[in-house]
Write an enzyme that holds these catalytic residues in place. Structure first.
Site, PDB file in Angstrom:
ATOM      1  N   SER A 123       0.819  -1.212   0.000  1.00  0.00           N
ATOM      2  CA  SER A 123       0.000   0.000   0.000  1.00  0.00           C
ATOM      3  C   SER A 123       0.849   1.256   0.000  1.00  0.00           C
ATOM      4  CB  SER A 123      -0.935   0.071   1.211  1.00  0.00           C
ATOM      5  OG  SER A 123      -0.909  -1.042   1.991  1.00  0.00           O
ATOM      6  N   HIS A 144      -3.108  -3.305  -6.241  1.00  0.00           N
ATOM      7  CA  HIS A 144      -3.468  -2.827  -4.907  1.00  0.00           C
ATOM      8  C   HIS A 144      -4.957  -3.042  -4.662  1.00  0.00           C
ATOM      9  CE1 HIS A 144      -4.156   0.481  -1.814  1.00  0.00           C
ATOM     10  NE2 HIS A 144      -3.390  -0.413  -1.231  1.00  0.00           N
ATOM     11  N   GLU A 156      -6.368  -1.343  -7.880  1.00  0.00           N
ATOM     12  CA  GLU A 156      -5.493  -0.436  -8.624  1.00  0.00           C
ATOM     13  C   GLU A 156      -4.360  -1.255  -9.254  1.00  0.00           C
ATOM     14  OE1 GLU A 156      -5.472   3.821  -6.453  1.00  0.00           O
ATOM     15  OE2 GLU A 156      -4.876   2.185  -5.144  1.00  0.00           O
ATOM     16  N   ASN A 195      -5.695   5.933  -2.022  1.00  0.00           N
ATOM     17  CA  ASN A 195      -5.250   6.332  -0.690  1.00  0.00           C
ATOM     18  C   ASN A 195      -4.869   7.797  -0.606  1.00  0.00           C
ATOM     19  OD1 ASN A 195      -5.863   3.999   0.596  1.00  0.00           O
ATOM     20  ND2 ASN A 195      -3.796   3.151   0.529  1.00  0.00           N
TER      21      ASN A 195
END
Ligand SMILES: NC(=O)c1ccc[n+]([C@@H]2O[C@H](COP(=O)([O-])OP(=O)(O)OC[C@H]3O[C@@H](n4cnc5c(N)ncnc54)[C@H](O)[C@@H]3O)[C@@H](O)[C@H]2O)c1
Length: 319
Positions: A123, A144, A156, A195
């Site tokens: 991440s 991801h 992702e 994120n």
């Protein structure tokens, strides 16, 4: 390699993310090997997968017979070499430790067949942090996933500096085949897309909470029932278009001057973390979780969350 050539998938690390990623590929018809450092972790992972498949079947997402069929496609081993010897595709979902990931990728590059594609679920790291020593850097990228990975639709697909077009397209097609919603991230930047956006929101949320502008309950309700409600159906840029870009420009022009622009997480949040108030796992976070909840009910809470997510999934994304 073509999509049809992918038959065997290995997942390294069978924790929160790895077991759900393995479940997704097995449900998609692939033979999956799960690898972790201890037998008991792998036994736990399979038992979680069984429960999650049952929840899928109870909600009508899959038929009852898919439970055993899916489980029969999964095997486990603590031996990394054994886990990947026939792998066409590998996802690493081990702990977020650059040294651990670097060692795993060094071994994967040696143990996997030459054609295997290697992906990481990191991440916060970028590929060059832990794959610069690998020979097949054109066949490595980040996929991801989001927790719970077997339910949240988007993954992702993050292109590294040396990832080839072919690898990017193949991984994209594989994720579509297992019914995920892949999103191409064309340049590798920390936090990728999701994120970065989410953390931007958290900065303001924590600031509002620290200033006592609204109660934690009302902050959550305000988000869930307003733009959270909207965002499940339309994205932020479409939201701007539907509201009018002139309107949003004006709002941003006034609010950018007053919303939080801190470069450190809020002090009040730091104090909570230092006091061990970590949320569900420690019994207290922004909200209190009773001892009962924690000792007996943790799975119940996760199950309730998953059931709500599955309802949304069926409503918005099931074909
Ligand atoms: N939890 C999330 O919400 C989330 C979301 C997206 C991405 N990620 C990323 O996914 C990865 C896994 O996170 P998680 O939340 O599943 O963590 P986790 O702690 O639940 O699972 C990690 C697993 O890796 C295993 N492991 C450690 N060293 C290993 C090794 N050498 N070989 C094989 N297995 C090993 C551990 O035993 C553990 O079971 C991390 O990179 C994390 O940043 C997590």
């Amino acid at each position: 390699m073509q999509l049809e050539d992918i038959r065997n998938i290995s997942v390294i690390g069978a924790g929160i993310m790895g077991h759900g990623i393995g479940l997704t590929y097995a449900l998609g018809g692939y033979r999956v090997v799960l690898n972790d450092t201890r037998e008991e972790i792998l036994t736990n992972a399979i038992s979680h997968i069984r429960n999650e498949l049952k929840t899928f079947a109870e909600s009508g997402l899959i038929s009852q017979d898919m439970i055993e069929k899916t489980l029969s496609r999964l095997t486990t081993t603590t031996d990394l070499k054994e886990a990947v010897k026939d792998a066409d595709f590998v996802t690493e979902a081990a702990i977020e430790d650059v040294g651990v990931k670097r060692k795993i990728f060094t071994d994967l590059d040696i143990f996997c067949p030459e054609h295997s594609i290697l992906t990481s679920n990191t991440s916060s790291l970028v590929l060059r942090d832990f794959t610069s020593q690998c020979k097949r850097r054109d066949k490595i990228l980040i996929t991801h996933w989001f927790n719970p990975p077997h339910i949240v639709p988007v993954v992702e697909v993050v292109r590294g500096e040396e990832t080839s077009d072919e690898t990017m397209e193949l991984v994209y097609a594989l994720l579509k085949k297992v019914k995920k919603l892949p999103v191409k991230i064309l340049k590798e930047i920390p936090g990728f897309v999701v994120n970065r956006i989410q953390t931007g929101m958290f900065r303001e949320v924590w600031s509002l909470w620290q200033q006592g502008i609204a109660s934690p309950e009302d902050i959550d309700l305000a988000v869930k029932g307003s733009f959270g409600f909207r965002l499940a159906a339309i994205g932020p840029l479409e939201t701007c278009d539907l509201g009018g870009l002139d309107l949003w420009y004006g709002i941003a022009d006034r609010l950018f001057k007053v919303i939080d622009d801190a470069h450190q997480p809020s002090e009040a949040l730091k104090k909570k973390v230092e006091a061990g108030e970590l949320g569900l796992k420690s019994g207290k976070g922004f909200f209190d979780y009773s001892v009962d909840y924690f000792t007996k009910g943790q799975d119940e809470r996760v199950k309730t969350r998953d059931n709500k997510f599955i309802q949304l999934l069926k409503l918005l994304y099931s074909q």
